[in-house]
Scaffold this motif. Structure first.
Motif, PDB file in Angstrom:
ATOM      1  N   GLY A   1       0.671  -1.137   0.046  1.00  0.00           N
ATOM      2  CA  GLY A   1       0.021  -0.247   0.123  1.00  0.00           C
ATOM      3  C   GLY A   1       0.948   1.279  -0.040  1.00  0.00           C
ATOM      4  O   GLY A   1       0.430   2.466  -0.344  1.00  0.00           O
ATOM      5  N   HIS A   2       2.264   1.240   0.329  1.00  0.00           N
ATOM      6  CA  HIS A   2       2.932   2.236   0.460  1.00  0.00           C
ATOM      7  C   HIS A   2       3.848   2.498  -0.616  1.00  0.00           C
ATOM      8  O   HIS A   2       4.986   3.213  -0.759  1.00  0.00           O
ATOM      9  CB  HIS A   2       3.853   2.322   1.633  1.00  0.00           C
ATOM     10  CG  HIS A   2       2.996   2.893   2.963  1.00  0.00           C
ATOM     11  ND1 HIS A   2       2.146   2.102   3.494  1.00  0.00           N
ATOM     12  CD2 HIS A   2       3.210   4.044   3.405  1.00  0.00           C
ATOM     13  CE1 HIS A   2       1.863   2.930   4.748  1.00  0.00           C
ATOM     14  NE2 HIS A   2       2.524   4.032   4.593  1.00  0.00           N
ATOM     15  N   GLY A   3       3.729   1.356  -1.743  1.00  0.00           N
ATOM     16  CA  GLY A   3       4.306   1.359  -2.815  1.00  0.00           C
ATOM     17  C   GLY A   3       5.619   0.694  -2.929  1.00  0.00           C
ATOM     18  O   GLY A   3       6.550   0.677  -3.960  1.00  0.00           O
ATOM     19  N   TRP A   4       5.850  -0.169  -1.742  1.00  0.00           N
ATOM     20  CA  TRP A   4       7.051  -1.062  -1.780  1.00  0.00           C
ATOM     21  C   TRP A   4       6.837  -2.370  -2.505  1.00  0.00           C
ATOM     22  O   TRP A   4       5.706  -3.015  -3.011  1.00  0.00           O
ATOM     23  CB  TRP A   4       7.292  -1.373  -0.455  1.00  0.00           C
ATOM     24  CG  TRP A   4       7.873  -0.403   0.404  1.00  0.00           C
ATOM     25  CD1 TRP A   4       7.269   0.792   0.767  1.00  0.00           C
ATOM     26  CD2 TRP A   4       9.305  -0.127   0.756  1.00  0.00           C
ATOM     27  NE1 TRP A   4       8.053   1.821   1.448  1.00  0.00           N
ATOM     28  CE2 TRP A   4       9.362   1.015   1.453  1.00  0.00           C
ATOM     29  CE3 TRP A   4      10.542  -1.074   0.643  1.00  0.00           C
ATOM     30  CZ2 TRP A   4      10.621   1.513   1.838  1.00  0.00           C
ATOM     31  CZ3 TRP A   4      11.738  -0.605   1.086  1.00  0.00           C
ATOM     32  CH2 TRP A   4      11.653   0.692   1.632  1.00  0.00           C
ATOM     33  N   ARG A   5       7.800  -2.979  -3.104  1.00  0.00           N
ATOM     34  CA  ARG A   5       7.768  -4.229  -3.796  1.00  0.00           C
ATOM     35  C   ARG A   5       8.207  -5.376  -2.656  1.00  0.00           C
ATOM     36  O   ARG A   5       9.372  -5.482  -1.991  1.00  0.00           O
ATOM     37  CB  ARG A   5       9.087  -4.323  -4.974  1.00  0.00           C
ATOM     38  CG  ARG A   5       8.653  -3.412  -6.060  1.00  0.00           C
ATOM     39  CD  ARG A   5       9.886  -3.351  -7.086  1.00  0.00           C
ATOM     40  NE  ARG A   5      11.006  -2.950  -6.578  1.00  0.00           N
ATOM     41  CZ  ARG A   5      11.344  -1.720  -6.588  1.00  0.00           C
ATOM     42  NH1 ARG A   5      10.504  -0.637  -6.898  1.00  0.00           N
ATOM     43  NH2 ARG A   5      12.308  -1.299  -6.026  1.00  0.00           N
ATOM     44  N   ALA A   6       7.041  -6.050  -2.377  1.00  0.00           N
ATOM     45  CA  ALA A   6       7.276  -6.741  -1.036  1.00  0.00           C
ATOM     46  C   ALA A   6       7.447  -8.405  -1.383  1.00  0.00           C
ATOM     47  O   ALA A   6       6.562  -8.983  -2.255  1.00  0.00           O
ATOM     48  CB  ALA A   6       5.970  -6.482  -0.106  1.00  0.00           C
ATOM     49  N   THR A   7       8.229  -8.892  -0.773  1.00  0.00           N
ATOM     50  CA  THR A   7       8.167 -10.370  -0.665  1.00  0.00           C
ATOM     51  C   THR A   7       7.967 -10.894   0.610  1.00  0.00           C
ATOM     52  O   THR A   7       8.631 -10.554   1.773  1.00  0.00           O
ATOM     53  CB  THR A   7       9.595 -11.002  -1.311  1.00  0.00           C
ATOM     54  OG1 THR A   7       9.629 -10.267  -2.509  1.00  0.00           O
ATOM     55  CG2 THR A   7       9.668 -12.502  -1.323  1.00  0.00           C
ATOM     56  N   ALA A   8       6.906 -11.998   0.887  1.00  0.00           N
ATOM     57  CA  ALA A   8       6.640 -12.467   2.182  1.00  0.00           C
ATOM     58  C   ALA A   8       7.405 -13.895   2.118  1.00  0.00           C
ATOM     59  O   ALA A   8       7.316 -14.612   1.115  1.00  0.00           O
ATOM     60  CB  ALA A   8       5.112 -12.477   1.966  1.00  0.00           C
ATOM     61  N   ILE A   9       7.821 -14.106   3.401  1.00  0.00           N
ATOM     62  CA  ILE A   9       8.420 -15.579   3.430  1.00  0.00           C
ATOM     63  C   ILE A   9       7.756 -16.111   5.033  1.00  0.00           C
ATOM     64  O   ILE A   9       7.656 -15.199   6.001  1.00  0.00           O
ATOM     65  CB  ILE A   9      10.047 -15.094   3.892  1.00  0.00           C
ATOM     66  CG1 ILE A   9      10.644 -14.826   2.632  1.00  0.00           C
ATOM     67  CG2 ILE A   9      10.458 -16.796   4.159  1.00  0.00           C
ATOM     68  CD1 ILE A   9      10.761 -15.805   1.432  1.00  0.00           C
ATOM     69  N   ASP A  10       7.435 -17.254   4.811  1.00  0.00           N
ATOM     70  CA  ASP A  10       6.848 -17.794   6.172  1.00  0.00           C
ATOM     71  C   ASP A  10       6.992 -19.524   5.916  1.00  0.00           C
ATOM     72  O   ASP A  10       7.264 -19.938   4.878  1.00  0.00           O
ATOM     73  CB  ASP A  10       5.405 -17.749   6.148  1.00  0.00           C
ATOM     74  CG  ASP A  10       4.823 -17.672   7.746  1.00  0.00           C
ATOM     75  OD1 ASP A  10       4.748 -16.863   8.323  1.00  0.00           O
ATOM     76  OD2 ASP A  10       4.619 -19.021   8.079  1.00  0.00           O
TER      77      ASP A  10
END
Length: 233
Positions: free
Chosen positions: A55-64
């Motif tokens: 939502g803030h324009g970041w390119r996000a990668t999630a790890i779990d």
């Protein structure tokens, strides 16, 4: 966190005061960056923080570590992969920002996990970490949700600096609620953080958190610690 709990978190986190407060803390930190970049959300769970990054324009990668969490995050439009915080399936020096929000307290070898945060950050990259604090607050609830420790300020400083990061700021949250939390947690073994709150109680807790942000309490003993650190370079 098992699959049933993940589903509970996915249902409540948009309205629950604590998850909203944690995302608000993240949002305030993101305002420090002049432009968004690449971020990794370690131990992303249901993906709420990853969505905040997007939502803030970041390119996000999630790890779990839990494949069910990866499925939930992907269903919400987040790029997500299965992985262990101690052995991140990510390239070195890749990310401008690494999140580890309520993750390290679940990892036996938290030093290794912290070193992985450093490894994947670019020189000059930022780590945002949150952990529950103070073993005086330890209760059956901590055992029930799979924690292996709560942190002192000194322990968190040593963990961050031992991983080769430069600590920029550390602050407490939950200072006003600490007496209530200690009473409730020592009387109950329920996983109350994952149970829906009565709307009135939820609003009162939200107002308490909002009030705390306006008071000079960041150095006092609370229930949670947040830290911002930077990889040298």
């Amino acid at each position: 966190m098992d699959s049933i709990e993940l589903q509970r978190v996915a249902r409540i986190e948009d309205g629950n005061w604590w998850y909203r407060e944690r995302r608000a803390a993240l949002s305030r930190e993101l305002l420090r960056f002049s432009v968004p970049g690449d971020a990794v959300d370690i131990g992303a769970g249901a993906g709420g923080n990853s969505r905040e990054l997007l939502g803030h324009g970041w390119r996000a990668t999630a790890i779990d570590l839990n494949p069910a969490a990866v499925t939930l995050a992907r269903a919400q439009g987040v790029e997500a992969y299965e992985g262990d915080a101690r052995y991140l399936p990510l390239p070195s020096e890749r990310y401008d920002l690494a999140l580890a929000m309520d993750v390290l307290e679940h990892v036996e070898d938290d030093g290794r996990a912290a070193a992985e945060i450093t490894r994947v950050l670019r020189p000059g990259g930022t780590a945002l970490i949150s952990v529950p604090c103070d073993m005086a607050l330890w209760s059956a609830h901590d055992v029930a949700v799979g924690r292996v420790r709560r942190y002192t300020r000194r322990a968190l400083v040593e963990l961050v600096e031992g991983a080769g990061l430069l600590l920029e700021r550390m602050w407490s949250r939950g200072v006003l609620l600490r007496p209530l939390l200690r009473l409730v947690r020592h009387r109950s073994v329920r996983r109350e953080d994952l149970a829906p709150l009565h709307p009135v109680a939820n609003e009162l807790l939200r107002l308490s958190a909002a009030l705390e942000r306006r008071l000079p309490l960041a150095s006092r003993s609370g229930t949670w610690l947040f830290a911002r650190a930077r990889r040298p370079g």
